[in-house]
Design a protein around this motif. Structure first.
Motif, PDB file in Angstrom:
ATOM      1  N   UNK A  96     -13.402 -15.486  -2.685  1.00 46.79           N
ATOM      2  CA  UNK A  96     -13.056 -15.488  -3.645  1.00 46.79           C
ATOM      3  C   UNK A  96     -11.056 -15.116  -3.723  1.00 46.79           C
ATOM      4  N   UNK A  97     -11.263 -15.380  -4.633  1.00 47.22           N
ATOM      5  CA  UNK A  97      -9.794 -16.620  -5.010  1.00 47.22           C
ATOM      6  C   UNK A  97      -8.658 -15.013  -5.833  1.00 47.22           C
ATOM      7  N   UNK A  98      -7.549 -15.354  -4.881  1.00 37.45           N
ATOM      8  CA  UNK A  98      -6.743 -14.246  -5.742  1.00 37.45           C
ATOM      9  C   UNK A  98      -6.218 -14.326  -7.166  1.00 37.45           C
ATOM     10  N   UNK A  99      -5.549 -13.403  -7.924  1.00 34.79           N
ATOM     11  CA  UNK A  99      -5.012 -13.824  -9.303  1.00 34.79           C
ATOM     12  C   UNK A  99      -3.393 -13.664  -8.932  1.00 34.79           C
ATOM     13  N   UNK A 100      -2.821 -14.396  -9.463  1.00 34.12           N
ATOM     14  CA  UNK A 100      -1.505 -14.412  -9.495  1.00 34.12           C
ATOM     15  C   UNK A 100      -1.109 -13.088 -10.007  1.00 34.12           C
ATOM     16  N   UNK A 101      -0.034 -11.879  -9.614  1.00 33.88           N
ATOM     17  CA  UNK A 101       0.147 -11.484  -9.481  1.00 33.88           C
ATOM     18  C   UNK A 101       1.227 -11.312 -11.425  1.00 33.88           C
ATOM     19  N   UNK A 102       0.614 -10.776 -12.294  1.00 36.95           N
ATOM     20  CA  UNK A 102       1.567 -10.139 -13.571  1.00 36.95           C
ATOM     21  C   UNK A 102       3.098  -9.788 -12.784  1.00 36.95           C
ATOM     22  N   UNK A 103       4.549 -10.803 -13.312  1.00 42.10           N
ATOM     23  CA  UNK A 103       5.422 -10.042 -12.728  1.00 42.10           C
ATOM     24  C   UNK A 103       5.948  -8.872 -13.653  1.00 42.10           C
ATOM     25  N   UNK A 104       5.925  -9.306 -15.024  1.00 43.16           N
ATOM     26  CA  UNK A 104       6.013  -7.703 -16.091  1.00 43.16           C
ATOM     27  C   UNK A 104       5.865  -6.544 -15.423  1.00 43.16           C
ATOM     28  N   UNK A 105       4.407  -6.789 -15.135  1.00 44.18           N
ATOM     29  CA  UNK A 105       3.486  -5.241 -14.180  1.00 44.18           C
ATOM     30  C   UNK A 105       4.041  -4.680 -12.852  1.00 44.18           C
ATOM     31  N   UNK A 106       4.217  -5.745 -12.660  1.00 44.10           N
ATOM     32  CA  UNK A 106       4.918  -5.303 -11.198  1.00 44.10           C
ATOM     33  C   UNK A 106       6.665  -5.092 -11.152  1.00 44.10           C
ATOM     34  N   UNK A 107       7.344  -5.479 -12.034  1.00 45.29           N
ATOM     35  CA  UNK A 107       9.118  -4.919 -11.838  1.00 45.29           C
ATOM     36  C   UNK A 107       8.903  -3.894 -13.031  1.00 45.29           C
ATOM     37  N   UNK A 108       7.460  -3.310 -14.119  1.00 43.75           N
ATOM     38  CA  UNK A 108       7.823  -2.794 -15.472  1.00 43.75           C
ATOM     39  C   UNK A 108       8.525  -1.310 -14.416  1.00 43.75           C
ATOM     40  N   UNK A 109       8.036  -0.697 -12.926  1.00 41.00           N
ATOM     41  CA  UNK A 109       7.906   0.817 -12.796  1.00 41.00           C
ATOM     42  C   UNK A 109       8.940   0.708 -11.707  1.00 41.00           C
ATOM     43  N   UNK A 110       9.627  -0.684 -11.401  1.00 47.84           N
ATOM     44  CA  UNK A 110      10.037  -0.449  -9.685  1.00 47.84           C
ATOM     45  C   UNK A 110      10.993  -1.516  -9.981  1.00 47.84           C
ATOM     46  N   UNK A 111      11.609  -2.121 -10.324  1.00 49.81           N
ATOM     47  CA  UNK A 111      13.486  -2.710 -10.443  1.00 49.81           C
ATOM     48  C   UNK A 111      14.132  -1.248 -10.829  1.00 49.81           C
ATOM     49  N   UNK A 112      14.951  -1.609  -9.870  1.00 50.88           N
ATOM     50  CA  UNK A 112      16.556  -0.751 -10.772  1.00 50.88           C
ATOM     51  C   UNK A 112      15.846   1.070 -10.846  1.00 50.88           C
ATOM     52  N   UNK A 113      14.794   0.880  -9.546  1.00 55.53           N
ATOM     53  CA  UNK A 113      14.371   2.654  -9.829  1.00 55.53           C
ATOM     54  C   UNK A 113      14.449   3.140  -8.783  1.00 55.53           C
ATOM     55  N   UNK A 114      14.042   4.966  -8.953  1.00 55.42           N
ATOM     56  CA  UNK A 114      13.829   5.381  -7.393  1.00 55.42           C
ATOM     57  C   UNK A 114      12.141   5.763  -7.301  1.00 55.42           C
ATOM     58  N   UNK A 115      11.992   4.752  -6.179  1.00 55.30           N
ATOM     59  CA  UNK A 115      10.600   4.758  -5.404  1.00 55.30           C
ATOM     60  C   UNK A 115      10.161   5.648  -4.473  1.00 55.30           C
ATOM     61  N   UNK A 116       9.175   6.434  -4.451  1.00 52.40           N
ATOM     62  CA  UNK A 116       8.673   6.831  -3.525  1.00 52.40           C
ATOM     63  C   UNK A 116       7.509   6.391  -2.877  1.00 52.40           C
ATOM     64  N   UNK A 117       7.149   6.081  -2.319  1.00 56.03           N
ATOM     65  CA  UNK A 117       5.881   5.694  -0.869  1.00 56.03           C
ATOM     66  C   UNK A 117       5.513   7.200   0.021  1.00 56.03           C
ATOM     67  N   UNK A 118       4.323   8.058  -0.441  1.00 56.01           N
ATOM     68  CA  UNK A 118       3.447   8.826   0.573  1.00 56.01           C
ATOM     69  C   UNK A 118       2.832   8.004   1.841  1.00 56.01           C
ATOM     70  N   UNK A 119       3.168   8.510   2.984  1.00 56.11           N
ATOM     71  CA  UNK A 119       1.514   7.824   3.946  1.00 56.11           C
ATOM     72  C   UNK A 119       2.916   6.310   4.302  1.00 56.11           C
ATOM     73  N   UNK A 120       4.030   5.970   4.371  1.00 57.29           N
ATOM     74  CA  UNK A 120       4.458   4.493   4.145  1.00 57.29           C
ATOM     75  C   UNK A 120       4.309   4.065   5.659  1.00 57.29           C
TER      76      UNK A 120
END
Length: 638
Positions: A284-308
Motif C-alpha cells: 500500500x503506497x502512502x499518499x503525499x500529504x496536502x500541505x495546505x490541509x496540514x498547516x490550515x489549523x496548525x501554523x501559528x496556532x495554539x494546539x492541544x494534544x491529549x494523551x500526548x
C-alpha cells in the motif's frame, strides 16, 4: 548465465568454472549427491578391477573378456553391499574414521563372495589371487576418493576467507555508489546488478552484468546469493513488497537503503543499509500529504494534544511541531510518558531552530475541573483528543476504569471545549467502535455518539469531528512489537486465531491523515481513513520470522526455527474488524479520507444514558455499565 562475472568487491578475483562446479555440488540436494557418489564408486570399482589384473599379471592389459566379466560382477556386488550397509547415507562434510571403518567392513564382506566365486570355484578362467587383491585396492581407492572429496569441497573451501555473495537491485546512482562502498569495505562479492530500466539491461558496470528480474530469479536459484541490497530509494512500497516476497522465496537476506528523504548526503555506503521492516511489506503506497490541509489549523496556532505520551498522541505531537504552531500543549496522565515526549520535542526544537512553545500538562480528564482548567487557561484553537485506554483484554477485565476514562474523559473534554469556545475538537476513534464485541470498542462508539450529539445541537460554536482507523504498526497495543520480542526469544509466536485479519498503517501516516481530516471538518463528521487491504495476522507472523532470517516450524518444515501457536480468541476479540457501521461512505478532497454516514442520537436522548454511566462508574457497577452500553451501541451485547 555461464559467463564469468567480475566483481569490484572481490579484489580482482574472477569466479572460475571450478568455483561454479563446487558451488553447484554444494547446493545440490541429497538425492543428487547420492547419485554422484554411486557413479563415482562404479568407476572406482572398474579401476580397482583393472588394476587387480595388472598387479597379478605384471603386464599392461586391454579390456579383455575376463576383465569386463570380473568388473561387472564386482560393481554389482560392491554397490549392493554399500547401499545396504548405509554407505550412501553418510554426509561427506563429516566423513572421518567411522566412515572409513564402515567402508573397510564392506570390503571384507565383498571379499567373501569374490574369493568364493573366483578363488575357490575359479569361475571364468580369472586368476584366483585377483579376487584377493581387489578388495584391498577397492578400500584404498574408495577411502582416497572420500578424503579427497571432503578436502576439496569442504576443508579447502573453509580455509579460504569467505565473502558474502551480493546482488544489488538498482543500477542507478545509488546502486553504483553502494558498489564502490562494498569494494572498500571488503568481505563482499558483487555478482550482478538488477534493474527494471530496459536501456540498462545487458550492459556491464565495472565488469558486473546488469540483469532482468527473471535473470535475478535464476541467479538466486543456483548461485546461492546471500544478500540482496535494494538500492532504489524511490521504489514504491507496493513494488518493494512484491520484490521482497519474490526474493524471500530463495532464502536470501534483504537489506534496503533508506528513502530519498532520509538520504541527506550524496554518498551512499554499506552503513546506510537497513533491515527490511514490516512496513516495507505493506502493499500500500502512502499518499503525499496536502500541505495546505496540514498547516490550515496548525501554523501559528495554539494546539492541544491529549494523551500526548501514547503511540498516536506522541506522533501527532511530532507532526504538529513540524507545522510550526505558536504553542503546543501536551496533556498526559502518565508522568514518565509526558516527560519522554516533552524531552524529545524540545530536542527537536533545538535542532530545527523554530520558536514553538511547548507546555507539558499533567492531569486526568476524568476530573471535570481539570478539563475546564486546561481549556480555560490555554484556549487552544484545535484539540486532538487521543487520550484513551485501548487494550481490549485489559478493558474487558477493567470495565469501570476503561469506560470512565474513555467516555467520561471524552465528555469532560468536549464540554469544556464547548464552554470555552474552542474552535475545533477532533476525536481519535477506532475501527473497534464498529459493531463492537468488547467494552473498549463500545466505549469509543459512545465517545463518537457524544460528539455527534453535541455537534447536532445547533448552538455549538465548537466544530466536533471524529477520525476512525485501524491498527498502527508499532503502537503499544500492536502485535508487531510482541511478535518481534517473541522471535528474539526463539519463539513460539502466539496468535489468537489463524484467520484473524486486521487493517494496518504506519503511525506517521495515520497522524498526518488525522490532522488533515481535522482541517476538513465542518461539524459532526465521522471520518474514515483508507487502511488498504486487511492483513492476515498469521501471514504477518510468517513474514516477520522470514525477515529475522529464521524459518517457520510447522508440519511441512519440522526442523524450522520458530513455531506459530494459536491460543484462541481473547475476551471481546473479533476475527475481522470493520471501519463502517452503515452502508455508505462519501469521498472527500483527500484520496485516503472518507466521510461516513452514521446514525446518531440527539443530545437530550443521549445525555441521561451518559449520566447513568457516570453514576454507575462512581460506585463501580460494571454490570450496569455494560447494560447501558448494550442499549446505546449497535452490536454490543454486554
Amino acid at each position: 548465465m555461464d559467463q564469468k562475472v567480475a566483481s569490484p568487491a572481490a579484489e580482482g578475483r574472477t569466479i572460475s568454472w571450478a568455483d561454479e562446479v563446487v558451488r553447484r555440488l554444494l547446493a545440490a540436494n541429497r538425492n543428487a549427491k547420492r547419485f554422484i557418489a554411486i557413479v563415482t564408486d562404479i568407476l572406482t570399482c572398474a579401476l580397482a578391477a583393472w588394476l587387480s589384473f595388472m598387479i597379478r599379471l605384471g603386464v599392461w592389459l586391454d579390456l579383455s573378456h575376463e576383465v569386463i566379466l570380473f568388473s561387472i560382477f564386482e560393481i554389482f556386488l560392491t554397490i549392493t553391499i554399500f547401499a545396504f550397509s548405509g554407505v550412501y547415507n553418510n554426509i561427506f562434510r563429516f566423513y572421518g574414521l567411522r566412515g572409513l571403518g564402515q567402508i573397510a567392513r564392506c570390503c571384507v564382506i565383498i571379499a567373501i563372495p569374490s574369493v568364493a566365486v573366483f578363488g575357490y570355484v575359479g569361475f571364468g578362467g580369472i586368476p584366483r589371487t585377483v579376487s584377493v587383491i581387489f578388495p584391498l585396492l577397492l578400500f584404498a581407492l574408495v577411502a582416497l576418493n572420500r578424503i579427497v572429496v571432503r578436502f576439496v569441497l569442504f576443508d579447502l573451501q573453509e580455509a579460504v576467507p569467505q565473502r558474502h555473495r551480493v546482488l544489488i537491485y538498482g543500477a542507478g546512482r545509488a546502486g553504483r555508489q553502494l558498489a564502490l562502498s562494498l569494494q572498500h569495505e571488503g568481505g563482499y562479492e558483487l555478482l550482478a546488478y538488477v534493474d527494471d530500466d530496459q536501456n540498462l539491461i545487458g550492459q556491464w558496470l565495472d565488469g558486473v552484468p546488469i540483469l532482468t528480474r527473471d535473470e535475478m530469479a535464476e541467479l538466486l536459484d543456483y548461485r546461492e546469493i546471500e544478500l540482496v541490497f535494494l538500492a532504489i530509494p524511490s521504489l514504491r512500497r507496493s513494488e518493494r513488497a512484491k520484490l521482497v516476497e519474490q526474493i524471500r522465496k530463495f532464502g536470501a537476506h534483504v537489506l534496503t537503503l533508506p528513502s530519498v528523504d532520509e538520504i541527506v548526503s550524496g554518498r551512499v555506503s554499506v552503513s546506510d543499509l537497513r533491515e527490511i521492516q514490516v512496513v516495507d511489506l505493506l502493499a500500500r503506497d502512502p499518499v503525499d500529504p496536502d500541505s495546505d490541509l496540514l498547516e490550515h489549523e496548525i501554523a501559528n496556532q495554539v494546539v492541544l494534544v491529549t494523551g500526548a505520551g501514547g503511540s498516536i498522541g506522541s506522533e501527532l505531537a511530532r507532526q504538529i511541531l513540524l507545522l510550526r504552531p505558536k504553542r503546543l500543549i501536551l496533556f498526559e496522565m502518565s508522568e514518565p510518558s509526558l516527560f519522554a515526549i516533552e524531552q524529545e520535542l524540545r530536542k527537536s526544537l533545538e535542532l530545527s531552530g523554530t520558536e514553538t512553545e511547548i507546555i507539558p500538562e499533567l492531569g486526568n480528564l476524568r476530573n471535570e475541573a481539570t478539563a475546564n482548567r486546561l481549556m480555560e487557561r490555554w484556549r487552544p484553537h484545535i484539540v486532538f483528543h487521543a487520550a484513551a485506554y485501548k487494550h481490549v483484554p485489559l478493558i474487558e477485565h477493567n470495565t469501570v476504569a476503561g469506560v470512565e476514562n474513555n467516555v467520561v474523559g471524552t465528555l469532560n473534554a468536549a464540554l469544556a471545549a464547548q464552554k470555552h469556545g474552542i474552535s475545533k475538537f477532533v476525536l481519535i476513534s477506532t475501527d473497534k467502535a464498529v459493531r463492537p464485541t468488547n467494552v473498549m470498542g463500545a466505549s469509543k462508539r459512545v465517545c463518537e455518539l457524544i460528539l455527534q450529539a453535541l455537534a447536532g445541537m445547533g448552538i455549538c460554536t465548537t466544530t466536533f469531528s471524529m477520525v476512525r482507523f485501524g491498527n498502527v504498526l508499532g503502537s503499544s497495543g500492536s502485535v508487531v512489537p510482541k511478535f518481534r520480542k517473541q522471535i528474539a526469544e526463539g519463539g513460539p509466536i502466539t496468535l489468537t486465531h489463524r484467520e484473524m485479519t486486521r487493517y494496518f498503517m504506519t503511525i506517521p501516516e495515520a497522524a498526518q491523515l488525522v490532522i488533515q481530516a481535522g482541517a476538513m471538518s465542518v461539524g459532526g463528521e465521522v471520518f474514515l481513513l483508507d487502511m488498504g487491504d486487511p492483513v492476515k495476522i498469521y501471514d504477518l507472523a510468517q513474514a516477520m520470522i522470514s525477515l529475522a532470517g529464521r524459518t517457520v516450524r510447522d508440519e511441512a518444515n519440522p526442523d524450522g526455527d520458530i513455531e506459530i501457536v494459536e491460543i484462541g480468541l481473547r475476551p471481546g476479540e473479533k476475527l475481522y474488524e470493520e471501519l463502517l457501521i452503515g452502508a455508505e461512505a462519501n469521498s472527500t478532497k483527500h484520496d485516503r479520507i472518507f466521510h461516513a454516514r452514521e446514525d446518531s442520537l440527539a443530545w437530550p436522548i443521549l445525555q441521561p444514558h451518559i449520566e447513568h454511566i457516570k453514576s454507575a462508574a462512581s460506585v463501580g457497577d460494571a454490570a450496569s455499565i455494560r447494560k447501558i452500553l448494550s442499549e446505546l451501541v449497535d452490536g454490543f451485547e454486554g
